[in-house]
Enzyme design. Sequence first.
Site, short mmCIF file in Angstrom:
data_model
loop_
_atom_site.label_atom_id
_atom_site.label_comp_id
_atom_site.label_asym_id
_atom_site.label_seq_id
_atom_site.Cartn_x
_atom_site.Cartn_y
_atom_site.Cartn_z
N CYS A 50 0.85 -1.19 0.00
CA CYS A 50 0.00 0.00 0.00
C CYS A 50 0.88 1.25 0.00
CB CYS A 50 -0.92 0.01 1.22
SG CYS A 50 -2.11 1.39 1.21
N ARG A 54 3.00 4.49 6.38
CA ARG A 54 3.41 3.73 7.56
C ARG A 54 3.87 2.31 7.26
NH1 ARG A 54 -2.25 4.80 10.37
NH2 ARG A 54 -2.79 4.37 8.18
CO CO Z 1 -3.50 1.17 2.96
#
Ligand code: CO
Length: 220
Positions: A50, A54
Amino acid sequence: MNETPQNHHNSYKRLIEGNRLFALSQQIKDPEYFKKLSLGQTPEYLWIGCSDSRVPANEVTSTSSGEIFVHRNIANLVVHTDLNIMSVLEYAVHVLGVKHIIVCGHYGCGGVRAAMSRKSYGLVDKWLRNIKDVYHIYHKELDAIEDPDKRADRLTELNVIEQVRNLAKTKIIQRAWHDKKTVHIHGWVYGLNSGLITELNNIHDEREDIDSIYQYDFDF
Ligand code: CO
């Protein structure tokens, strides 16, 4: 930190400073480090993760420059009409010869959350439609989960599982298997709370998990 507009304006400068620190510390650790890397890359892994800030591929796996070929997009989707990911995939498998492909989702994914809602966010709606399709496949299981956080977590896992299958449905991967290349596809999910990765599923060969309708012939 003081959040004045002036500070905000110059906040990018700490990235350049950080870069100088990185270059210097690598040079001290290994004077040949950059010389060796500049000769070429032979990564063993392709990471499809993704875009979320983070979940940086190298940091969460304690790997270095040169070890992982990386593609990231919102909610780690493998979309067959996406020229970007298909180019990355073909190059990684057939030129670089990566042995393992990892689809790594993460709990708390904003893309998964958005796909579960009825809100629209612009262009990304079209991208997230692919996750709505995953929900649709598993709607009985998901609708039965009352806690929306738990339902999002489960959809995150199911989305990864389906993206692993989407990889196996590509002719790029099937051609690699047909040519007897070792390409293992792994579905992982990363916990923002724990920093830990959980292994969900993996596919080594198209016959294990992919419906025959998705299998291509190589006889011509
Ligand atoms: Co994500």
